[in-house]
Design a protein around this motif. Structure first.
Motif, PDB file in Angstrom:
ATOM      1  N   LYS A   1       0.834  -1.210   0.000  1.00 23.70           N
ATOM      2  CA  LYS A   1       0.000   0.000   0.000  1.00 23.70           C
ATOM      3  C   LYS A   1       0.868   1.260   0.000  1.00 23.70           C
ATOM      4  CE  LYS A   1      -3.499   2.343   2.869  1.00 23.70           C
ATOM      5  NZ  LYS A   1      -2.666   3.510   3.218  1.00 23.70           N
ATOM      6  N   LEU A   2       1.840   1.314   0.889  1.00 28.32           N
ATOM      7  CA  LEU A   2       2.672   2.512   0.990  1.00 28.32           C
ATOM      8  C   LEU A   2       3.545   2.696  -0.245  1.00 28.32           C
ATOM      9  CD1 LEU A   2       3.785   2.389   4.738  1.00 28.32           C
ATOM     10  CD2 LEU A   2       2.004   3.807   3.683  1.00 28.32           C
ATOM     11  N   LEU A   3       4.029   1.597  -0.817  1.00 27.26           N
ATOM     12  CA  LEU A   3       4.849   1.712  -2.019  1.00 27.26           C
ATOM     13  C   LEU A   3       4.033   2.305  -3.165  1.00 27.26           C
ATOM     14  CD1 LEU A   3       7.444   1.246  -3.570  1.00 27.26           C
ATOM     15  CD2 LEU A   3       6.705  -1.109  -4.008  1.00 27.26           C
ATOM     16  N   ALA A   4       2.804   1.848  -3.357  1.00 25.50           N
ATOM     17  CA  ALA A   4       1.962   2.393  -4.420  1.00 25.50           C
ATOM     18  C   ALA A   4       1.716   3.880  -4.209  1.00 25.50           C
ATOM     19  CB  ALA A   4       0.643   1.632  -4.477  1.00 25.50           C
ATOM     20  N   GLU A   5       1.450   4.278  -2.969  1.00 27.36           N
ATOM     21  CA  GLU A   5       1.203   5.695  -2.685  1.00 27.36           C
ATOM     22  C   GLU A   5       2.447   6.537  -2.950  1.00 27.36           C
ATOM     23  OE1 GLU A   5      -0.064   5.686   1.361  1.00 27.36           O
ATOM     24  OE2 GLU A   5      -2.087   4.923   0.929  1.00 27.36           O
ATOM     25  N   ARG A   6       3.608   6.052  -2.566  1.00 28.93           N
ATOM     26  CA  ARG A   6       4.834   6.836  -2.722  1.00 28.93           C
ATOM     27  C   ARG A   6       5.274   6.903  -4.178  1.00 28.93           C
ATOM     28  NH1 ARG A   6       8.725   5.936   2.589  1.00 28.93           N
ATOM     29  NH2 ARG A   6       7.075   6.263   4.150  1.00 28.93           N
ATOM     30  N   VAL A   7       5.081   5.822  -4.933  1.00 33.21           N
ATOM     31  CA  VAL A   7       5.419   5.865  -6.358  1.00 33.21           C
ATOM     32  C   VAL A   7       4.533   6.867  -7.074  1.00 33.21           C
ATOM     33  CG1 VAL A   7       5.330   4.527  -8.501  1.00 33.21           C
ATOM     34  CG2 VAL A   7       6.367   3.542  -6.457  1.00 33.21           C
ATOM     35  N   GLU A   8       3.261   6.928  -6.718  1.00 38.88           N
ATOM     36  CA  GLU A   8       2.373   7.890  -7.361  1.00 38.88           C
ATOM     37  C   GLU A   8       2.725   9.319  -6.973  1.00 38.88           C
ATOM     38  OE1 GLU A   8      -2.359   8.568  -8.313  1.00 38.88           O
ATOM     39  OE2 GLU A   8      -1.767   7.143  -6.748  1.00 38.88           O
ATOM     40  N   SER A   9       3.077   9.537  -5.684  1.00 37.93           N
ATOM     41  CA  SER A   9       3.359  10.900  -5.238  1.00 37.93           C
ATOM     42  C   SER A   9       4.731  11.393  -5.668  1.00 37.93           C
ATOM     43  CB  SER A   9       3.233  10.989  -3.709  1.00 37.93           C
ATOM     44  OG  SER A   9       4.210  10.182  -3.068  1.00 37.93           O
ATOM     45  N   THR A  10       5.708  10.505  -5.785  1.00 37.83           N
ATOM     46  CA  THR A  10       7.069  10.938  -6.139  1.00 37.83           C
ATOM     47  C   THR A  10       7.380  10.808  -7.624  1.00 37.83           C
ATOM     48  OG1 THR A  10       7.963   8.740  -5.641  1.00 37.83           O
ATOM     49  CG2 THR A  10       7.957  10.363  -3.860  1.00 37.83           C
ATOM     50  N   LEU A  11       6.848   9.782  -8.268  1.00 46.91           N
ATOM     51  CA  LEU A  11       7.142   9.558  -9.682  1.00 46.91           C
ATOM     52  C   LEU A  11       5.957   9.833 -10.587  1.00 46.91           C
ATOM     53  CD1 LEU A  11       9.156   6.192  -9.393  1.00 46.91           C
ATOM     54  CD2 LEU A  11      10.045   8.538  -9.447  1.00 46.91           C
ATOM     55  N   GLY A  12       4.787  10.066  -9.997  1.00 43.26           N
ATOM     56  CA  GLY A  12       3.601  10.369 -10.794  1.00 43.26           C
ATOM     57  C   GLY A  12       3.076   9.186 -11.578  1.00 43.26           C
ATOM     58  N   LEU A  13       3.300   7.983 -11.055  1.00 48.66           N
ATOM     59  CA  LEU A  13       2.897   6.773 -11.779  1.00 48.66           C
ATOM     60  C   LEU A  13       1.759   6.060 -11.064  1.00 48.66           C
ATOM     61  CD1 LEU A  13       6.354   5.215 -12.679  1.00 48.66           C
ATOM     62  CD2 LEU A  13       4.789   6.375 -14.233  1.00 48.66           C
ATOM     63  N   ALA A  14       0.697   5.774 -11.800  1.00 47.62           N
ATOM     64  CA  ALA A  14      -0.382   4.952 -11.260  1.00 47.62           C
ATOM     65  C   ALA A  14       0.062   3.497 -11.225  1.00 47.62           C
ATOM     66  CB  ALA A  14      -1.635   5.101 -12.116  1.00 47.62           C
ATOM     67  N   GLU A  15      -0.608   2.683 -10.426  1.00 48.17           N
ATOM     68  CA  GLU A  15      -0.230   1.277 -10.298  1.00 48.17           C
ATOM     69  C   GLU A  15      -0.330   0.521 -11.617  1.00 48.17           C
ATOM     70  OE1 GLU A  15      -1.160  -1.112  -6.720  1.00 48.17           O
ATOM     71  OE2 GLU A  15      -2.424   0.606  -6.166  1.00 48.17           O
ATOM     72  N   SER A  16      -1.167   0.983 -12.541  1.00 51.58           N
ATOM     73  CA  SER A  16      -1.321   0.309 -13.824  1.00 51.58           C
ATOM     74  C   SER A  16      -0.075   0.427 -14.697  1.00 51.58           C
ATOM     75  CB  SER A  16      -2.526   0.884 -14.574  1.00 51.58           C
ATOM     76  OG  SER A  16      -2.367   2.287 -14.780  1.00 51.58           O
ATOM     77  N   ALA A  17       0.845   1.336 -14.359  1.00 52.60           N
ATOM     78  CA  ALA A  17       2.034   1.582 -15.178  1.00 52.60           C
ATOM     79  C   ALA A  17       3.233   0.739 -14.750  1.00 52.60           C
ATOM     80  CB  ALA A  17       2.400   3.062 -15.137  1.00 52.60           C
ATOM     81  N   TRP A  18       3.107  -0.032 -13.668  1.00 52.30           N
ATOM     82  CA  TRP A  18       4.218  -0.839 -13.193  1.00 52.30           C
ATOM     83  C   TRP A  18       3.673  -2.012 -12.378  1.00 52.30           C
ATOM     84  CZ3 TRP A  18       4.976  -1.003  -7.783  1.00 52.30           C
ATOM     85  CH2 TRP A  18       4.215  -0.078  -7.056  1.00 52.30           C
ATOM     86  N   GLN A  19       4.542  -2.927 -12.042  1.00 52.31           N
ATOM     87  CA  GLN A  19       4.131  -4.081 -11.252  1.00 52.31           C
ATOM     88  C   GLN A  19       5.189  -4.359 -10.194  1.00 52.31           C
ATOM     89  OE1 GLN A  19       3.696  -7.073 -14.391  1.00 52.31           O
ATOM     90  NE2 GLN A  19       1.482  -7.015 -14.111  1.00 52.31           N
ATOM     91  N   ALA A  20       4.754  -4.917  -9.069  1.00 53.52           N
ATOM     92  CA  ALA A  20       5.679  -5.328  -8.019  1.00 53.52           C
ATOM     93  C   ALA A  20       5.249  -6.694  -7.499  1.00 53.52           C
ATOM     94  CB  ALA A  20       5.702  -4.315  -6.883  1.00 53.52           C
ATOM     95  N   ASP A  21       6.177  -7.634  -7.583  1.00 52.01           N
ATOM     96  CA  ASP A  21       5.940  -8.989  -7.079  1.00 52.01           C
ATOM     97  C   ASP A  21       6.670  -9.103  -5.748  1.00 52.01           C
ATOM     98  OD1 ASP A  21       5.442 -11.636  -6.691  1.00 52.01           O
ATOM     99  OD2 ASP A  21       6.696 -12.359  -8.332  1.00 52.01           O
ATOM    100  N   LEU A  22       5.910  -9.270  -4.658  1.00 49.04           N
ATOM    101  CA  LEU A  22       6.487  -9.364  -3.317  1.00 49.04           C
ATOM    102  C   LEU A  22       6.383 -10.811  -2.853  1.00 49.04           C
ATOM    103  CD1 LEU A  22       7.661  -7.593  -1.005  1.00 49.04           C
ATOM    104  CD2 LEU A  22       5.337  -7.545  -0.053  1.00 49.04           C
ATOM    105  N   ARG A  23       7.538 -11.433  -2.595  1.00 47.68           N
ATOM    106  CA  ARG A  23       7.554 -12.831  -2.184  1.00 47.68           C
ATOM    107  C   ARG A  23       8.244 -12.968  -0.835  1.00 47.68           C
ATOM    108  NH1 ARG A  23       9.153 -15.940  -7.855  1.00 47.68           N
ATOM    109  NH2 ARG A  23       7.859 -14.633  -9.216  1.00 47.68           N
ATOM    110  N   LEU A  24       7.621 -13.733   0.062  1.00 46.04           N
ATOM    111  CA  LEU A  24       8.098 -13.884   1.431  1.00 46.04           C
ATOM    112  C   LEU A  24       8.716 -15.266   1.599  1.00 46.04           C
ATOM    113  CD1 LEU A  24       4.965 -12.346   3.198  1.00 46.04           C
ATOM    114  CD2 LEU A  24       7.058 -11.169   2.484  1.00 46.04           C
ATOM    115  N   TYR A  25      10.014 -15.356   1.360  1.00 44.16           N
ATOM    116  CA  TYR A  25      10.700 -16.650   1.466  1.00 44.16           C
ATOM    117  C   TYR A  25      10.885 -17.035   2.930  1.00 44.16           C
ATOM    118  CZ  TYR A  25      11.489 -16.775  -3.509  1.00 44.16           C
ATOM    119  OH  TYR A  25      11.295 -16.841  -4.863  1.00 44.16           O
ATOM    120  N   GLY A  26      10.429 -18.248   3.245  1.00 44.90           N
ATOM    121  CA  GLY A  26      10.391 -18.707   4.620  1.00 44.90           C
ATOM    122  C   GLY A  26       8.981 -18.647   5.185  1.00 44.90           C
ATOM    123  N   HIS A  27       8.066 -18.057   4.409  1.00 42.60           N
ATOM    124  CA  HIS A  27       6.673 -17.952   4.849  1.00 42.60           C
ATOM    125  C   HIS A  27       5.743 -18.603   3.823  1.00 42.60           C
ATOM    126  CE1 HIS A  27       2.993 -16.602   6.580  1.00 42.60           C
ATOM    127  NE2 HIS A  27       2.778 -15.651   5.688  1.00 42.60           N
TER     128      HIS A  27
END
Length: 462
Positions: A338-364
């Protein structure tokens, strides 16, 4: 006295390993020669490791490992006076992959004084030719993909056609002793010589399927390769390592490997049927198989594989040991997203549709994700953030926005900033272009050779 023009009673195929460059004991190859091998066949590629190797036309295996294996096999082929067949050269079978392996072969032959006729079979396809075939209605989709369009063909950085045994047999018939093929079915490599010498198609294709991965059809897959002896009524198979065994179960089980149906397998020329096959132990380490059938297809088809760039990636990796975060790791991961999406939009002016982030929790739950049933809190977790964007610069910029979050992000009820552990410095790695397979289609052909270019270099007479 037998008629010298009649087919031989059997043809023996030596497969030293599941993949060129994987390594094997030279003693097992020597034993295969003593057992009467008529051909050596080995695969050099696969799509198992994803679309990068085709898209980038890069090999997965190290040249040193390939050179080591090839030197052993070239000497064996020379000593035995038998063909050596290598398929899917360079991992994906691109033209540059064939040339790379050919360069190593010619280097070894020059260094070791081996006079061997070498053939290269090229399988890369021209987009313009494929578009013409598409317009003529000769390209059909394989599930789960749908109809193809010219734009998708144009997006591909490399496209290969998966040959059957026919181009390989053509090269051998023309005098080649070493055949270096582009993309080919794994089975075509082992099937080519037996089919050339009159062995029945059912046992030949079934044996070729069983031996495609070398020792995987034995009780000790790490022990080396196998020898299949195909005759007019079936085939027998045994390991090349005296300590390994083939059993009816280990041989039959290989029809479960990389097949949608364990009783059938499609080749360019038709379909193998093994529903009536019988597996019998000849002794404690050799198995006899009978009852396999091959049904020729009305239309010969060549499978197309194409890889295209989908974006550019940057990776960050951080370790978490903080017990409070680990106790609520899913909540922490959701907050990070959530915070990453908000900061990318506020600092880089990019909506979530313009990029992707795959977050993987190894060990979980990095492997099973929501299917993970183990609910015990982990003791430590490795967090991998993989950012994908339209350019490398953009992917890197987004990962830098994520950096402070990965380093010190607390849960809402934490009164302190945790310190998390980056695995490396700098904290991000630019991975370059990412690829995806966009072609899973077949093209109808009138001639099994028409999509492939065959070069043969016969050594000059001394």
């Amino acid at each position: 006295m037998s008629d010298s023009t009649s087919p031989p009673r059997s043809v023996a195929v030596l497969v030293p390993a599941g993949m060129l460059g994987a390594g094997f004991d030279p003693v097992t190859v020597e034993r295969g020669l003593r057992l009467g091998a008529d051909v050596i066949a080995i695969d050099a590629g696969s799509t198992d490791s994803g679309p990068h190797y085709l898209g980038a036309a890069e090999p997965k295996t190290a040249d040193g490992a390939v050179r080591r294996d090839l030197r052993i096999l070239l000497h064996a082929a020379h000593e035995g006076g038998i063909p050596l067949i290598v398929g899917s050269c360079g991992t994906s079978g691109t033209d540059s992959g064939v040339q790379r392996v050919s360069g190593i072969v010619r280097e070894i032959c020059a260094q070791d004084g081996l006079r061997l006729a070498v053939s290269e079979i090229y399988s890369e396809q021209s987009p313009a030719d494929l578009i013409a075939r598409l317009d003529a209605g000769r390209i059909q989709p394989l599930a789960p993909l749908g109809p193809l369009d010219a734009a998708t063909i144009g997006r591909c950085s490399h496209i290969v056609g998966m040959m059957g045994h026919e181009p390989i047999a053509h090269a051998i018939a023309a005098g080649a002793q070493v055949v270096l093929a582009g993309r080919a079915t794994d089975t075509a490599l082992a099937a080519a010589v037996p089919l050339m010498r009159g062995m029945p198609a059912g046992p030949t294709w079934h044996a070729a399927k069983v031996v495609e991965c070398g020792g995987q059809c034995t009780t000790n897959p790490r022990a080396g390769g196998v020898l299949a002896r195909i005759d007019e009524d079936g085939f027998t198979i045994e390991p090349l390592d005296p300590e390994a065994e083939c059993t009816p179960t280990s041989v039959a089980a290989h029809m479960l490997y990389e097949t949608a149906n364990p009783f059938t397998m499609r080749e360019p020329a038709g379909t193998l049927q093994v529903g009536d096959a019988r597996y019998t132990a000849v002794d404690h380490r050799t198995v006899r198989v009978q009852g396999s059938r091959f049904e020729p297809a009305d239309q010969h088809t060549i499978k197309l594989e194409g890889s295209a760039v989908t974006g550019y990636e940057t990776m960050s990796f951080v370790g978490i040991r903080d017990p409070r975060i680990l106790a609520s790791i899913d909540e922490w991961a959701a907050l990070l997203r959530k915070l990453l999406a908000e900061r990318v939009e506020s600092t880089l002016g990019l909506a979530e549709s313009a990029w992707q982030a795959d977050l993987r929790l190894y060990g979980h739950n990095a492997i099973l994700d929501e299917l993970e049933r183990e609910t015990t809190a982990p003791r430590e977790v490795g967090v991998m953030l993989l950012v994908s964007a339209s350019t490398q610069e953009l992917a890197t910029a987004i990962s830098k926005v994520a950096n402070p979050l990965l380093l010190h992000l607390p849960l809402p009820d934490m009164a302190y900033l945790p310190s998390l552990a980056f695995a490396f410095s700098p904290a991000h790695i630019d991975r370059g272009a990412s690829y995806e397979f966009v072609l899973n289609h077949v093209v109808e052909v009138d001639d099994p050779l028409e999509l492939f270019h065959i070069d043969i270099d016969l050594p000059e007479a001394s």
